[in-house]
Design a protein around this motif. Structure first.
Motif, PDB file in Angstrom:
ATOM      1  N   CYS B  37       0.846  -1.204   0.000  1.00 43.46           N
ATOM      2  CA  CYS B  37       0.000   0.000   0.000  1.00 43.46           C
ATOM      3  C   CYS B  37       0.872   1.242   0.000  1.00 43.46           C
ATOM      4  O   CYS B  37       0.736   2.116  -0.851  1.00 43.46           O
ATOM      5  CB  CYS B  37      -0.941  -0.009   1.207  1.00 43.46           C
ATOM      6  N   CYS B  41       1.538   4.145  -2.823  1.00 40.86           N
ATOM      7  CA  CYS B  41       0.897   5.432  -2.545  1.00 40.86           C
ATOM      8  C   CYS B  41       1.707   6.578  -3.147  1.00 40.86           C
ATOM      9  O   CYS B  41       2.897   6.712  -2.877  1.00 40.86           O
ATOM     10  CB  CYS B  41       0.773   5.605  -1.029  1.00 40.86           C
ATOM     11  N   PRO B  42       1.054   7.440  -3.961  1.00 43.02           N
ATOM     12  CA  PRO B  42       1.805   8.523  -4.604  1.00 43.02           C
ATOM     13  C   PRO B  42       2.229   9.605  -3.616  1.00 43.02           C
ATOM     14  O   PRO B  42       3.083  10.417  -3.927  1.00 43.02           O
ATOM     15  CB  PRO B  42       0.807   9.073  -5.626  1.00 43.02           C
ATOM     16  N   VAL B  43       1.602   9.642  -2.435  1.00 46.77           N
ATOM     17  CA  VAL B  43       1.908  10.737  -1.503  1.00 46.77           C
ATOM     18  C   VAL B  43       2.406  10.254  -0.149  1.00 46.77           C
ATOM     19  O   VAL B  43       2.465  11.035   0.803  1.00 46.77           O
ATOM     20  CB  VAL B  43       0.661  11.650  -1.313  1.00 46.77           C
ATOM     21  N   MET B  47       3.349  11.891   4.249  1.00 49.85           N
ATOM     22  CA  MET B  47       2.523  11.533   5.408  1.00 49.85           C
ATOM     23  C   MET B  47       3.380  11.349   6.664  1.00 49.85           C
ATOM     24  O   MET B  47       4.526  10.924   6.571  1.00 49.85           O
ATOM     25  CB  MET B  47       1.782  10.217   5.129  1.00 49.85           C
ATOM     26  N   PRO B  51       0.387   4.555   4.930  1.00 42.67           N
ATOM     27  CA  PRO B  51      -0.864   3.803   5.099  1.00 42.67           C
ATOM     28  C   PRO B  51      -0.649   2.510   5.885  1.00 42.67           C
ATOM     29  O   PRO B  51      -1.452   2.144   6.730  1.00 42.67           O
ATOM     30  CB  PRO B  51      -1.289   3.514   3.663  1.00 42.67           C
ATOM     31  N   CYS B  75      -4.218  11.746   1.988  1.00 35.87           N
ATOM     32  CA  CYS B  75      -4.624  10.716   1.022  1.00 35.87           C
ATOM     33  C   CYS B  75      -5.417  11.358  -0.115  1.00 35.87           C
ATOM     34  O   CYS B  75      -6.315  12.158   0.100  1.00 35.87           O
ATOM     35  CB  CYS B  75      -5.483   9.680   1.744  1.00 35.87           C
ATOM     36  N   THR B  76      -5.070  10.990  -1.346  1.00 40.48           N
ATOM     37  CA  THR B  76      -5.741  11.571  -2.518  1.00 40.48           C
ATOM     38  C   THR B  76      -6.900  10.701  -2.994  1.00 40.48           C
ATOM     39  O   THR B  76      -7.475  10.971  -4.041  1.00 40.48           O
ATOM     40  CB  THR B  76      -4.753  11.706  -3.679  1.00 40.48           C
ATOM     41  N   THR B  77      -7.210   9.665  -2.240  1.00 37.94           N
ATOM     42  CA  THR B  77      -8.209   8.647  -2.623  1.00 37.94           C
ATOM     43  C   THR B  77      -7.976   8.121  -4.038  1.00 37.94           C
ATOM     44  O   THR B  77      -8.896   7.974  -4.820  1.00 37.94           O
ATOM     45  CB  THR B  77      -9.674   9.154  -2.508  1.00 37.94           C
ATOM     46  N   CYS B  78      -6.716   7.826  -4.322  1.00 39.90           N
ATOM     47  CA  CYS B  78      -6.405   7.297  -5.658  1.00 39.90           C
ATOM     48  C   CYS B  78      -6.716   5.808  -5.748  1.00 39.90           C
ATOM     49  O   CYS B  78      -6.749   5.233  -6.821  1.00 39.90           O
ATOM     50  CB  CYS B  78      -4.938   7.523  -5.987  1.00 39.90           C
ATOM     51  N   PHE B  79      -6.893   5.149  -4.600  1.00 44.66           N
ATOM     52  CA  PHE B  79      -7.266   3.731  -4.520  1.00 44.66           C
ATOM     53  C   PHE B  79      -6.154   2.744  -4.877  1.00 44.66           C
ATOM     54  O   PHE B  79      -6.389   1.541  -4.919  1.00 44.66           O
ATOM     55  CB  PHE B  79      -8.506   3.415  -5.368  1.00 44.66           C
ATOM     56  N   SER B  80      -4.942   3.216  -5.159  1.00 40.89           N
ATOM     57  CA  SER B  80      -3.858   2.286  -5.508  1.00 40.89           C
ATOM     58  C   SER B  80      -3.659   1.242  -4.411  1.00 40.89           C
ATOM     59  O   SER B  80      -3.518   0.054  -4.675  1.00 40.89           O
ATOM     60  CB  SER B  80      -2.545   3.030  -5.700  1.00 40.89           C
ATOM     61  N   CYS B  81      -3.644   1.707  -3.163  1.00 43.29           N
ATOM     62  CA  CYS B  81      -3.404   0.791  -2.049  1.00 43.29           C
ATOM     63  C   CYS B  81      -4.507  -0.257  -1.973  1.00 43.29           C
ATOM     64  O   CYS B  81      -4.247  -1.448  -1.801  1.00 43.29           O
ATOM     65  CB  CYS B  81      -3.336   1.564  -0.744  1.00 43.29           C
ATOM     66  N   THR B  92      -7.886   3.152   1.672  1.00 42.84           N
ATOM     67  CA  THR B  92      -8.596   4.367   1.258  1.00 42.84           C
ATOM     68  C   THR B  92      -9.863   4.542   2.096  1.00 42.84           C
ATOM     69  O   THR B  92     -10.124   5.622   2.631  1.00 42.84           O
ATOM     70  CB  THR B  92      -9.002   4.274  -0.222  1.00 42.84           C
ATOM     71  N   MET B  95      -9.161   5.673   5.593  1.00 38.60           N
ATOM     72  CA  MET B  95      -8.948   7.127   5.710  1.00 38.60           C
ATOM     73  C   MET B  95     -10.308   7.818   5.816  1.00 38.60           C
ATOM     74  O   MET B  95     -10.517   8.682   6.660  1.00 38.60           O
ATOM     75  CB  MET B  95      -8.235   7.680   4.471  1.00 38.60           C
TER      76      MET B  95
HETATM   77  S1  SF4 Z   1      -5.790   5.868  -1.668  1.00 36.14           S
HETATM   78 FE1  SF4 Z   1      -4.113   4.765  -0.702  1.00 36.14          FE
HETATM   79  S2  SF4 Z   1      -2.461   4.930  -2.160  1.00 36.14           S
HETATM   80 FE2  SF4 Z   1      -3.943   6.464  -2.759  1.00 36.14          FE
HETATM   81  S3  SF4 Z   1      -3.302   8.320  -1.715  1.00 36.14           S
HETATM   82 FE3  SF4 Z   1      -4.737   7.306  -0.356  1.00 36.14          FE
HETATM   83  S4  SF4 Z   1      -3.464   6.064   1.000  1.00 36.14           S
HETATM   84 FE4  SF4 Z   1      -2.200   6.607  -0.759  1.00 36.14          FE
END
Ligand code: SF4
Ligand code: FAD
Ligand code: SF4
Ligand code: SF4
Ligand code: SF4
Lengths: 784, 187
Positions: B37, B41-43, B47, B51, B75-81, B92, B95
Motif C-alpha cells: 500500500c 501510494c503517490p503521496v 505523510m 498507510p 490521502c488523494t483517494t487514488c485507490f492504488s493501495c 482508502t 482514511m
Molecule cells: S488511496 Fe491509498 S495509495 Fe492512494 S493516496 Fe490514499 S493512501 Fe495513498
C-alpha cells in the motif's frame, strides 16, 4: 494386460435381523466438554428409557482405552449385541471402534457412529442448548431405531490387481515408482516428452547447492532401465473405469514421431532437417531420443531417409491403450500461476521473468549455454527477486497459500548471481523470510554474508524503462520509507499451484481436492499420502508446495502405503449392495444401471456384485419396488427418519459420503448453521424414492434437501431427473424440497445452503400452520 | 519527531473496537504489514505515517497518533493501495472512516482546517476556486503569510486567477448537501 482378472473371494454370509429382540447399547461421548458443553447428554440418554432393549452409557472419552474397554466388556459379557455411538465423526474413529467390536466377537457392521460433534455441538449456536440437545435426541433415537432394523452383513472381498499407475514423472513420481518396483509392477506416465518434472529444470539445489541434474539423472536412468517399470512419456489419463483395487484405465499417447526404442541418438536426422523440426530435447533427457515439432516440420521426409535405424514415422497418430491397475499414485506436481494478472508487475516483459525461467537458464534444459543473460545477451549486473508474487493473497485474484520454497530458492538464485559476478548486486524483496527447515536458517545467514541485499517490503510496481532497465518501487517497511531502484533483471517468485489436469484426474478417481486445489489428504496429519479413495495415493507438490527433500519423503511414503494396500491381496468392498427381492423381468433396472452391473438371466434380474458400485439407481428404477439396498432399505430409512423426527420437526438432509466430508470440514472450522438441520447419511442420494421422502414429510420434516458430492458424471447427469421426479411425487405435502451438488472442498457453500434452506423451510412451515389455523377457525365460524 | 514508547496506556481499546466495527474494519486485523500500500501510494512520503503504519496503529488502538496524523487528510483517494492490498483491506476507505471520527473528536490541525475550508468553498460555489481557497485558508492559518510573496509572483504570472467560478444553480447544491447531512445524522 488382463491376466490379473479380479475374482470374488468370499460371498457374504447372511444372518437374519431379529428386530425388537436386539440388545442395543448406546454410548455417548462427552468428548471432554466438546460435546457435553452444548448437548445435554443425560437428557439424550433419558429419552431412550422407555425402550427396554436399549442401555445407555455416557463416557468422557469413548476413544480412550477406558471408553473402548467399556464397550468391549459389554459386548463380551453379552450385555449388548448392537452398538450405537454418539461422538465425533465416523471419519475419525469408525475404524477404531469397529476393529474393537470385531475383536470382541461382534459383526463390525453392527456398530455405527452418529456424529454429534462436527455435525452438532460444533456447528450450532452454543447458547441454543435446547435446540442442539433436541437435535441430538432425535439423531440418536433414529440411529437406535436404524440399528434395531439392520442386518449383519459381511464385506465382500475381491482380489486386487497387483500393478500401480504412477501419474507424473517428477521427482515425487520417480521416487514412488522406484521404491515400488522392488516388489510390484509399475506403469509410470509423464505428459512431457522426458522425465524429471521441475527438478530437471533447476540449477543448483538448496540448501546444499548440489547440481540438480547430477543427483537426478541416475534416478531417471534407473527408472528407464528397471524391468518392472514401464515408463510412458507424452502420456495422459483419458478415462477411468472399474473400482478401487481394479481399475481399467485408458491412456492417451501423443505422437513423438520417433520410436524411442529404436533411436540411438546419432543425430543424423537433425543435420538433414531443413527446418530444425527434429531435435533432442536436451542432452541429459530421459528417454534419450529425438522428437519432432510438427508445427515446424515441412514433411519433406529427409530425416526418414537418413535415419539408420528406421526410427522415424511422420504418420504417427495419437494412440490410446488400456491398462489394468489396482492402485494409483498421483504425482502431477505443480505449475506457476499465470502472473499476467498482476498488472503492476508488467509480466511478461523483457528481463522480467519467473523464477522457473531463471532456473532453466542455468539448468540442463538451458538454451543459453548455462549463462545468465538479459534479453540483449549481456549479464545482468543488478538483479531483483520479488517474493510472494500471487501468493498469500486473500482477494481472490491470487492464492491464499504460501508457496513455501520461494524464500529459500530466491536466496539460492541470489547467491548464484553473486557467484557468477562478485561485483553484481542481488536484492531480495520479501514480506517474511521463512526459513524453517533443517539447514535453512544457516543458508539464510550464509546468503547475507555473501552481500545479498534484503528489503522487507512487497514490491509495489515494476516499470520497464526504454533502455531495457526496470524501475522497482517499494516501501522499505523496516524504515517506513518509500524507495525506488533500477535493475537489469527482475525475477518474480510465482505462487505455485496444482498442475492443469490434476482436477480431472482426481474427479475420475473420486478423490476430493481441498479449496486450494491441491489433493485432499485422507487425514492432514495422520494419513498425509492417502486420499479418501483407499486405492489412490499422492506424493509431492500435488499435495501442496514443498522442496525436493519433502517430495522424496512423500514418494517413499506413498510407495510404502501402496505396497501395504496391494500386499493384502484383496480389497474389502462395502456389503451395502442391492438385493433383488421380487422381479417380473421387465429389465428396467438393467437399462438404468450405469455400471452394467445387472443382467437378465432366465427372465430375472441378476446382480454382479463386483461391478456394482452401490449407487442405488436401480432402486427407484424398479416399477414393482422389488429392489432394495441392503441396510438402506425403504423400511430401514423410514424407521430412522421416524426416530429422528420424533423429538421435534426439522429439516432432513440426505447426504452422500463426499458431501458428508464437507459437513465435517465445516464442523472443524466451526461454521455455524441452524440446529434444525438433521443430516441423514446415505451411500448415494439415488437410492431415494418418493416413498422415503413422503415418509419424512409425514413424520414432520419441514423440508428435505438432497446433497450430492460425488463427481462421477454417470450419476450427476441423472440427478436433475431424480430431483424433478421427487418434487413431483411429493408435491401433496406442499413442503420445500431441493437438490444441490456440493463437493468436499465447498464446505462454505454447504453451510450457506443449509442456513438459507432452513429459514426457507421454517418460513414455509409457519405460513402453512397459519393457513391451517385460519382454515380451522374458518370452519369453526362456519359451524357456529 | 519524538517517538513515545508504546505502553499499555497508549492503547485505546474502545477506539480500536470502534474502527474494527465499521465496514472497513472487518479485515484490518489481517494486515501482514507487507507495505505494498505504502509502496504504491503517490503521496506516502508526505505523510507522518504511511498507510501501512496507520493500519498497524489502528490495530494497536493508538488513537491520539492516528487521529492527529496528517495521513488521513493527505490521502488523494487514488485507490492504488486498496486495489493492490493482498489481504483485501481498503486503506482508502479507512482514511474516509477516520476523518469524521477525527472531526467528532475535535481535532483541529491545519489539515482539518484546510479540509473544512475546501468543502465550504465547494458547498457555496459548486466549484473549487484557488483564490478563495488560499485566501480563506490563510485567515485560519497565520503561518501562511510567509507564502505571500510566492502567491504574488504567481499572480503576476497569471497562474492564480482572481475570478471565482460558480456553478449555475447553487441553491439546488445547498439542498443536496443538507439532505446528505440529514441522512448522516440519522445514521
Ligand atoms: S488511496 Fe491509498 S495509495 Fe492512494 S493516496 Fe490514499 S493512501 Fe495513498
Ligand atoms: C524456481 C524453483 C526453484 C526450486 N529450487 C529448489 C531447490 O533448490 N531445492 C529444492 O529442494 N527444491 C526446489 N524447488 C522445489 C522443487 O522443484 C519441487 O520440490 C519438486 O520439483 C517437486 O516434485 P514433484 O514431482 O512433486 O512435482 P513436479 O516437479 O512438478 O513434477 C510433476 C510431473 O508431473 C507431470 N504431470 C503433470 N500433470 C500430468 C498429467 N496430467 N499427466 C501426466 N503427467 C503429468 C509434469 O509434467 C511433471 O513432470 C524449486 C521450485 C521452484 C519453483
Ligand atoms: S515461500 Fe516466501 S516468498 Fe514464497 S509465498 Fe511463502 S513467504 Fe512468500
Ligand atoms: S446399485 Fe447402482 S451399480 Fe449397483 S446394480 Fe444398482 S444401479 Fe447398478
Ligand atoms: S497492503 Fe494491505 S496487508 Fe499490506 S501493509 Fe497495506 S494494508 Fe497491510
Amino acid at each position: 494386460m488382463m491376466e490379473n482378472e479380479p475374482t470374488l473371494v468370499t460371498e457374504q454370509k447372511e444372518e437374519s435381523a431379529k428386530k425388537g429382540s436386539n440388545r442395543i447399547g448406546v454410548y455417548l461421548c462427552r468428548c471432554g466438554g466438546n460435546i457435553a458443553d452444548v448437548v445435554d447428554l443425560q437428557a439424550v440418554g433419558d429419552n431412550l428409557k422407555e425402550d427396554k432393549n436399549i442401555t445407555v452409557n455416557i463416557q468422557d472419552y469413548l476413544c480412550s482405552s477406558v471408553g473402548q474397554d467399556k464397550i468391549k466388556n459389554d459386548i463380551e459379557k453379552g450385555k449388548v449385541d448392537r452398538v450405537v455411538i454418539g461422538s465425533c465423526s465416523p471419519k475419525l474413529h469408525l475404524e477404531t471402534f469397529r476393529s474393537m467390536a470385531k475383536n470382541a466377537g461382534l459383526n463390525p457392521g453392527l456398530l455405527e457412529i452418529t456424529n454429534i460433534r462436527e455435525q452438532a455441538s460444533w456447528v450450532h449456536d452454543k447458547e441454543d442448548k435446547t435446540g442442539v440437545t433436541s437435535k441430538a435426541k432425535g439423531l440418536i433415537k433414529g440411529a437406535a431405531a436404524r440399528m434395531d432394523s439392520i442386518e449383519p452383513l459381511s464385506p465382500l472381498a475381491k482380489s486386487l490387481v497387483d500393478r500401480t499407475l504412477v501419474i507424473g514423472g517428477g521427482i515425487a513420481g520417480i521416487t514412488t515408482a522406484l521404491e515400488l518396483s522392488d516388489s510390484h509392477d509399475v506403469i509410470l506416465i509423464e505428459k512431457k516428452p522426458y522425465l524429471g518434472g521441475h527438478m530437471i529444470g533447476l540449477s543448483k539445489t538448496f540448501p546444499t547447492l548440489d547440481c540438480s541434474q547430477c543427483i537426478l539423472t541416475p534416478r531417471m536412468v534407473a527408472v528407464h532401465n528397471n524391468p518392472r517399470i514401464s515408463m510412458l512419456t507424452q502420456t495422459e489419463v483419458a478415462d477411468v473405469q472399474g473400482s478401487p483395487g481394479d481399475y481399467s484405465i485408458t491412456l492417451e499417447h501423443s505422437p513423438r514421431y520417433v520410436d524411442i526404442r529404436k533411436c540411438i541418438n546419432c543425430g543424423a536426422c537433425t543435420k538433414k532437417c531443413p527446418t530444425g523440426a527434429i531435435f533432442l530435447p536436451f542432452v541429459q533427457a530421459v528417454p534419450q531420443a529425438y522428437m519432432i515439432d510438427m508445427s515446424k516440420c515441412s514433411n519433406c521426409g529427409a530425416c526418414v531417409k537418413v535415419c539408420p535405424r528406421d526410427a522415424i514415422n511422420l504418420e504417427e497418430k495419437k494412440e490410446t491403450s488400456l491398462i489394468s491397475v489396482g492402485a494409483v499414485a498421483i504425482a502431477t506436481g505443480f505449475e506457476p500461476i499465470d502472473l499476467s494478472f498482476i498488472e503492476e508487475y508488467n509480466y511478461p516483459s523483457p528481463n522480467i521473468l519467473t523464477a522457473i525461467e531463471f532456473e532453466e537458464m542455468l539448468s540442463a534444459k538451458s538454451k543459453t549455454g548455462m549463462r545468465l543473460q538479459k534479453a540483449d545477451g549481456t549479464f545482468p549486473n543488478r538483479v531483483a527477486f520479488v517474493l510472494c508474487a500471487g501468493s498469500r493473497d486473500f482477494t481472490g485474484k491470487g492464492r491464499k497459500h504460501c508457496s513455501k520454497v520461494c524464500c529459500i530458492y530466491s536466496q539460492k538464485q541470489a547467491q548464484l548471481v553473486k557467484k557468477m559476478k562478485e561485483e553484481s548486486e542481488a536484492w531480495i524483496f520479501y514480506i517474511d523470510m521463512r526459513s524453517s527447515g533443517r539447514r535453512f536458517e544457516e543458508f539464510y545467514h550464509h546468503t547475507q554474508e555473501k552481500g545479498v541485499n534484503y528489503v522487507r517490503g512487497k514490491v509495489a510496481e515494476i516499470l520497464p524503462g526504454p533502455d531495457g532497465t526496470l524501475m522497482v518501487q517499494y516501501e522499505d517497511t523496516n524504515l517506513g520509507r518509500k524507495g525506488r531502484e533500477i535493475f537489469d533483471m527482475v525475477v518474480l517468485c510465482p505462487a505455485l499451484i496444482p498442475s492443469t489436469g490434476t482436477k480431472e484426474i482426481a474427479d475420475k478417481l473420486g478423490v476430493p481436492m481441498g479449496d486450494d486445489g491441491f489433493i485432499e489428504e485422507k487425514h492432514v496429519k495422520l494419513d498425509p499420502v492417502n486420499t479418501l479413495n483407499q486405492s489412490v495415493f499422492a506424493a509431492g507438490c500435488v499435495l501442496g508446495p514443498k522442496d525436493i527433500h519433502d517430495s522424496v519423503t512423500e514418494g517413499i511414503s506413498a510407495a510404502h502405503k501402496v505396497s501395504q494396500f496391494l500386499g493384502k491381496g484383496v480389497i474389502l468392498i462395502p456389503p451395502e449392495k442391492p438385493v433383488i427381492l421380487e422381479c417380473n423381468g421387465c429389465g428396467d433396472c438393467v437399462k438404468a444401471c450405469p455400471y452394467n452391473a445387472l443382467t437378465l438371466e432366465g427372465g430375472k434380474a441378476l446382480l454382479s456384485p463386483l461391478a456394482c458400485t452401490g449407487c442405488g439407481i436401480c432402486v427407484p428404477a424398479c416399477p414393482i419396488k422389488g429392489i432394495e439396498i441392503r441396510n438402506f432399505t425403504r423400511e430401514q430409512l423410514k424407521a430412522q427418519l421416524k426416530g429422528i423426527l420424533s423429538e421435534a420437526p426439522g429439516v432432513i438432509v440426505f447426504i452422500d459420503p463426499y458431501a458428508y466430508a464437507a459437513a465435517d470440514i465445516a464442523g472443524v472450522n466451526r461454521k455455524q448453521y441452524s440446529s434444525l438441520i438433521r443430516l441423514v447419511s446415505v451411500p448415494s442420494v439415488h437410492i431415494l424414492d418418493a416413498d422415503v421422502v413422503n415418509a419424512a414429510f409425514e413424520y414432520g420434516a419441514t423440508g428435505v434437501l438432497l446433497i450430492e458430492g460425488i463427481t462421477d458424471e454417470k450419476l450427476t447427469t441423472r440427478s436433475d431427473d431424480l430431483y424433478k421426479k421427487l418434487k413431483k411425487e411429493t408435491r401433496k405435502h406442499k413442503k420445500p424440497i431441493r437438490y444441490s451438488h456440493i463437493e468436499t472442498a465447498q464446505y462454505e457453500k454447504l453451510t450457506d445452503l443449509l442456513n438459507v434452506f432452513a429459514s426457507q423451510a421454517g418460513a414455509k412451515a409457519q405460513k402453512m400452520s397459519r393457513k391451517e389455523k385460519e382454515e380451522i377457525s374458518d370452519k369453526e365460524e362456519l359451524a357456529s | 519527531m519524538k517517538k513515545e514508547p508504546i505502553i499499555p496506556e497508549s492503547k485505546d481499546s474502545a477506539f480500536r473496537e470502534q474502527v474494527l466495527k465499521t465496514p472497513v474494519g472487518e479485515k484490518i486485523l489481517t494486515c501482514m504489514q507487507c507495505g505494498i500500500c505504502s509502496g504504491s501510494c503517490p503521496v506516502s512520503q508526505e505523510m507522518d505515517y504511511s498507510p501501512r503504519q496507520l493500519v498497524r496503529m489502528v490495530q494497536l488502538g493508538l488513537k491520539k497518533e492516528v487521529l492527529s496524523s496528517n495521513t488521513i487528510w493527505i490521502c488523494t483517494t487514488c485507490f492504488s493501495c486498496s486495489v493492490r492490498c493482498p489481504r483485501g483491506i481498503h486503506p482508502t476507505e479507512l482514511m474516509e472512516t477516520l476523518k469524521p471520527i477525527a472531526i467528532a473528536e475535535g481535532i483541529t490541525n491545519r489539515n482539518v482546517k484546510f479540509d473544512t475550508v475546501f468543502s465550504d468553498v465547494i458547498k457555496t460555489n459548486g466549484r473549487a476556486s484557488e483564490f478563495l481557497l488560499i485566501s480563506k485558508y490563510s485567515m485560519t492559518e497565520p503561518g501562511m503569510i510567509k507564502q505571500l510573496p510566492f502567491g504574488l509572483s504567481m499572480m503576476a504570472k497569471r497562474k492564480l486567477p482572481l475570478s471565482v467560478d460558480r456553478m449555475e444553480n447553487t441553491k439546488e447544491l445547498g439542498t443536496i448537501f443538507k439532505l446528505g447531512e440529514k441522512s448522516r445524522e440519522k445514521k
